[in-house]
Scaffold this active site. Sequence first.
Site, PDB file in Angstrom:
ATOM      1  N   HIS A 206       0.817  -1.223   0.000  1.00  0.00           N
ATOM      2  CA  HIS A 206       0.000   0.000   0.000  1.00  0.00           C
ATOM      3  C   HIS A 206       0.855   1.281   0.000  1.00  0.00           C
ATOM      4  CE1 HIS A 206       0.637   0.077   4.381  1.00  0.00           C
ATOM      5  NE2 HIS A 206       0.314   1.351   4.301  1.00  0.00           N
ATOM      6  N   ASP A 263       7.600  -6.891   8.936  1.00  0.00           N
ATOM      7  CA  ASP A 263       6.395  -6.083   8.739  1.00  0.00           C
ATOM      8  C   ASP A 263       6.646  -4.896   7.805  1.00  0.00           C
ATOM      9  OD1 ASP A 263       3.697  -5.416   9.295  1.00  0.00           O
ATOM     10  OD2 ASP A 263       4.301  -3.982  10.851  1.00  0.00           O
ATOM     11  N   HIS A 268       7.526  -2.215   2.525  1.00  0.00           N
ATOM     12  CA  HIS A 268       7.337  -0.761   2.442  1.00  0.00           C
ATOM     13  C   HIS A 268       8.655   0.019   2.301  1.00  0.00           C
ATOM     14  CE1 HIS A 268       3.442  -2.019   3.393  1.00  0.00           C
ATOM     15  NE2 HIS A 268       3.478  -1.917   4.705  1.00  0.00           N
TER      16      HIS A 268
HETATM   17  C1  BG6 Z   1       1.324  -2.071   7.608  1.00  0.00           C
HETATM   18  C2  BG6 Z   1       1.990  -2.658   8.814  1.00  0.00           C
HETATM   19  O1  BG6 Z   1       1.604  -2.833   6.466  1.00  0.00           O
HETATM   20  O2  BG6 Z   1       1.800  -0.737   7.418  1.00  0.00           O
HETATM   21  C3  BG6 Z   1       1.697  -1.816  10.047  1.00  0.00           C
HETATM   22  O3  BG6 Z   1       1.517  -3.992   9.018  1.00  0.00           O
HETATM   23  C4  BG6 Z   1       2.114  -0.381   9.799  1.00  0.00           C
HETATM   24  O4  BG6 Z   1       2.347  -2.343  11.181  1.00  0.00           O
HETATM   25  C5  BG6 Z   1       1.526   0.144   8.495  1.00  0.00           C
HETATM   26  O5  BG6 Z   1       1.633   0.408  10.890  1.00  0.00           O
HETATM   27  C6  BG6 Z   1       2.100   1.497   8.147  1.00  0.00           C
HETATM   28  O6  BG6 Z   1       1.401   2.043   7.070  1.00  0.00           O
HETATM   29  P1  BG6 Z   1       1.044   3.593   7.010  1.00  0.00           P
HETATM   30  O7  BG6 Z   1       0.396   3.762   5.684  1.00  0.00           O
HETATM   31  O8  BG6 Z   1       0.157   3.888   8.178  1.00  0.00           O
HETATM   32  O9  BG6 Z   1       2.353   4.314   7.121  1.00  0.00           O
END
Ligand code: BG6
Length: 525
Positions: A206, A263, A268
């Site tokens: 995402h 995670d 990410h």
């Molecule tokens: C998720 C993780 O994929 O991404 C979470 O599992 C994390 O632990 C989150 O908090 C962070 O995403 P964003 O968009 O809130 O920065």
Amino acid sequence: MTTISKDVAAIVAKGLSPRRPAPATITIFGASGDLTKRLIMPALYNLVRADKLPDEFAIIGIDHNDQTTQVWRRNLTETMQGFARGRGGTGDAIDERAWSWLVGRMHYMRGDFTKPDTFTQLGKQLADQQKGQEAANALFYLAVADRFFGPVIEQLGGAGLTRQSEGAWRRVIVEKPFGHDFASAEALNAQILKILSEDQIYRIDHFLGKETVQNILVLRFANGIFEPLWNRDHIDHIQITAAETVGVEGRGRFYEQTGALRDMVPNHLFQLLAMIGMEPPISFDADAVRGKKTELFHAIHPISSDDAVRGQYGPGVVLGQKMQGYRQEPDVAKDSATETYVALKLGIDNWRWAGVPFYLRTGKHLSARATEIAVQFRQAPYALFRDTPVERLPANILTLRIQPDEGLSLSFSAKRPGAEIEIDGVDMDFAYRDYFGPLASVGYETLIYDCLIGDATLFQRADAVEAAWRAVQSLLDAWARTPVTDFPNYAAGSDGPDDADRLLARDKRKWLPIRTEHSHGRQSA
Ligand code: BG6
């Protein structure tokens, strides 16, 4: 300031093509789950408001619980009312016209994801929805726990629902986590690639739905000024930070098995790394972009545990609120060795980046929420200015603020007005909200839309997922072999463990402070 109409701004900023997708039905597995409520439905609602869904459109929601379509619609309506007023919405009451357009197209079906019956019944429902539609396109969205990814795809295949023909594409969106190490990611790819071809699979990360992440490529490749400097000759090092103020948010059971490295890092943080570090693709075609990203992952030097720091938060105060330690969270072992913080030094073995360290860090319950990339340029070669040794000249830092204060700033040196030559650090700053206004977006709109139009650029290809896991595997193994003795080693509300500072101090460097409001340039010489 440039003036630009709101609609045009929304299209430009969101990168959505002006066309509408062909008729389609989305089936959501996990219809009563959190993801559906918090992200998928709000994103679909925003797409309706932006007029980006086809008229012939339907949603089938599947989940284990027994409820009628009426109840499903009512529950989601309640959640949506809260959403419309909050973050990602417009701040006003729900747009009734848009929501009722969507609600009228929503149908609930009870089903067990592991039983063939469910899929036979789904086949009938799909056929019903698609009667009279111009095309029998179907998107299956797996908003379910990862243990269901393989089985659901196998069942879809078994029921003949993944078969494509002219005017009937079949695509599957797979959520995170995609595997929990290299071997499991490879096994999952092998399992699903028996049923689907790669171009039918849309693996979500995402972070790629975030405007600011998509903008990295525009910044680098649509501007002539950055790329000539984007290499080892001019860049000293790069810092990538994803600091969170939240803890594990009631997800103790999941987090105990996962930890901060799994995670956040191979997914990410590596997406940010790829955007900032990849070679220019020959086009913005999905495979051209994804090929370059994968190459970068392959070039990551195996990470040694000497170049990594793990941390776990103890009790502390976050944004003025008292917090318990990780080991006191529900569903967490009292002697848990799971890390809630990780900092890494990465080396990239290619012509552009050899010798330029990339420092990555992420953690829960830190002092501020800030995701950003800081590109620190090399110092000017010698000090022309009396009384200002070169090491004391403020560094040139280009900071890409991914969230929450979305924007970009460049810090450089300027002469402080006065008779003496005194040098000070100053900032040039761009904030998204000043140019484009607040965007009504939850970050999933572009992803769902792109999947509907068949553009996979922002999705993960099998080889990239595997390469990313492979890059962190040596560290996962090393950590599994060496027990931790010093957890908890940072207080909730701090900037992480002291060892993370030592990781950079060793190289005579420092982390930039973690803060939501930027002010990197304000450092006196
Ligand atoms: C998720 C993780 O994929 O991404 C979470 O599992 C994390 O632990 C989150 O908090 C962070 O995403 P964003 O968009 O809130 O920065």
